[in-house]
Each structure stands twice: as structure tokens, then as C-alpha cells.
Enzyme design. Sequence first.
Site, PDB file in Angstrom:
ATOM      1  CG  ASP A 187      75.202  55.969 -84.239  1.00  0.00           C
ATOM      2  OD1 ASP A 187      75.244  56.470 -83.092  1.00  0.00           O
ATOM      3  OD2 ASP A 187      76.001  56.277 -85.138  1.00  0.00           O
ATOM      4  NE  ARG A 200      73.172  60.215 -94.497  1.00  0.00           N
ATOM      5  CZ  ARG A 200      74.400  60.280 -94.005  1.00  0.00           C
ATOM      6  NH1 ARG A 200      74.683  59.668 -92.881  1.00  0.00           N
ATOM      7  NH2 ARG A 200      75.344  60.947 -94.639  1.00  0.00           N
ATOM      8  CD  GLU A 225      70.985  62.034 -87.523  1.00  0.00           C
ATOM      9  OE1 GLU A 225      72.131  62.483 -87.711  1.00  0.00           O
ATOM     10  OE2 GLU A 225      70.736  60.826 -87.460  1.00  0.00           O
ATOM     11  CG  HIS A 254      74.990  60.320 -86.887  1.00  0.00           C
ATOM     12  ND1 HIS A 254      74.186  60.864 -87.853  1.00  0.00           N
ATOM     13  CD2 HIS A 254      75.905  59.574 -87.555  1.00  0.00           C
ATOM     14  CE1 HIS A 254      74.593  60.474 -89.050  1.00  0.00           C
ATOM     15  NE2 HIS A 254      75.648  59.677 -88.890  1.00  0.00           N
TER      16      HIS A 254
END
Length: 357
Positions: free
Chosen positions: A263, A239, A268, A300
Amino acid sequence: MKLAVFSAKPYDRVYLTQARASAALDPDTSVEVAYHEFALNAETVSLAAGAEAICVFVNDVLSGDVLESLHSQGVRAILLRCAGYNHVDLATASRLGLFVANVPSYSPEAVAEFAVALVQTLNRNTHRAYNRVREANFSLDGLLGRTLHGRTVGLIGTGKIGVAFARIMRGFGCNLLAYDPFRNEEFSKLGEYTTLEDLLARADIVSLHCPLMDSTRHIINETTLGQMKNDAMLVNTSRGGLVDTKAVIAALKKKQLGGLALDVYEHESAFFYDDHSGTIIEDDELMRLTTFHNVLVCGHQAFFTEEALREIADATVRNLADFVHGRECKNSLVSASEEKGAAPTKLARRDTIPIRI
């Protein structure tokens, strides 16, 4: 009944359609599905009108106000196409008697394998080599990496993904350390548990596999970064909120961090899963990260495999079937008694913690 699916991409339609065809829904149950490409939030919640159930993803907003609005429009079930539920106000959902279920486990190996891919890409500079060769530059200067065999890898979080990652790194011949308040016997067979401080001081690679909670938000901050080796690599496929972006940028500028692979990103939701190549991105921190030669940022995508998408869709439709037929749902985040108006008690299952976070 009507189901409204938010943050729906073309692949979501494909796999959800396939899952519905083989689902355990009563043949007499007709489900009308409305797909919305945009995210659910306070501005789009009105489009759930007429739906008895909604299906959402990791960056949809399910705050108290949004849940209140959903409930007033007749929505009674919330189906998460993910395991993490930190974006859901479960207390409000409990009070309103909403059915809330997630997908607690889907191909943890997918995320673990991607984390390893990030490690090796950043370590051996394969991304830079690829671009060089395309321009007929075969120089090796600046591409020097380190052998993983014998290195110490520290895992923060040892759920299903963490253990899957540990198994792979053990195969490389790495020494494994872990920090997790909840010890996992499977990891104990692979490495040793220690304190967070000791892990950070000894690890050459630190990989995050823990949930985002109040106690873990910005677990990587100015203080903890200062406890890491100056040439250590930090990897986050969990996260975005686990990492204090400002602190990481400062550490990179001071050369107090050897490399960073992300990632996920704490802000985001405004960018990931959509194409912004034709617009100006006003997030200076995200753009600053992309300027470092020793930083990788992905959108992600660690979960993004055929197997994972199939498992997500199948579990989501099974959760829907449980709601439709009034059955107990093993993936429920709200107890059945709460759905009927009893005092709220969130179901924080251990097995939901490490998956898709």
C-alpha cells in the site's frame, strides 16, 4: 490568522471544515484557510507567504531548506495530518522554534483491516476472480489459495496498528510471531516475540508495521528476503522505504517470494494521491511490480475511512487551537522550550511510531 493547507483533496476540505465548526478555538479567533491541491516543496513554499500556520500531509517536503523558507515568510506552526514525521527535519524545526504537531493515533483498526484485506485478496486471488467473471470466465485454474488457519504470521512492529492486525489474524486461527525492540504487553497476550531472523525463517506471512528510521530503512532487503520462505507473502502498509524495491523485484523474478502486497512505495511521492492514467509513468520499478500476477499495489489508502478522516481533522484542529491559545500540545514533536529558543530535543514519543506508517 491564515492557515495554508497543502496536498488538500476534496475530502480534506469537508472534514477540516466540519472539525473547525466544533473546534475549541476562541470565538474571537478568525482563521482564514487557503487550500492548495499540490504538495509543499521547495518550488511551492512561496505560496505559504502570509500564513502563520501550515497543514501538510505525508508526502509534503519539510526539509531544512523548506523550513527555513517557511520561517522567513512568517510561518510559525506546522500541523501534520498524519502520524509519521520522517519527512520533517525536526532538528531544523527545533532550531527555528517552530511549533510542530502530528496526529499520533487515528483508527489503527482501519490500517490493520486493510492489511488483512490485502492478505486475503492476494491469498485467495479475489481480484483475479472478479475480472474473470466479468468476462464470463468461471474457471478456477490459477486461483488456488491457502487456508489461513494454522499459518504463522510474523509482524515487524507491534504498535497500535500491529496489535490491531495481530488480533484479527489471531481470530483466523494463525500463530503469531513478532519482532520489535520495544515489546508491547498487548501483543504478548496474542503471540511470542522472537528475533528478526527467526521470524523471517518461520513466517508464512510477514507484515510490516514499524516506523521508517535509519535503522529500519530497507529492513526488507536482499539478505532478509533470502531468510524468508520461498512461498511466503510480504505485506507493507507502513512506509515504502522499509522495502528495497530492487531486491524485491529480483526475489520475485527468482521465485524466492510467494507474493507481495504494497500500500506504500519508496518513491510514491511523485505519483500517489493523483491521477496519472493519462500520462506515461517513467518509474520502471513501480511499473515492473504491476506486471507480476502475485503482486498487489495500492495507492496508500489503508487509512482511508470515514472514521479515520474525522479523527485526523479533529486532532489537527485541536493542535491548531493549542498553538493559537499558547497551550501545551500533547501531540507536539518539539518541546515548548524549543519553541522559545532553547536547545533542541526531539520528542520521539512511542505512541506515534505505529500509526499511519
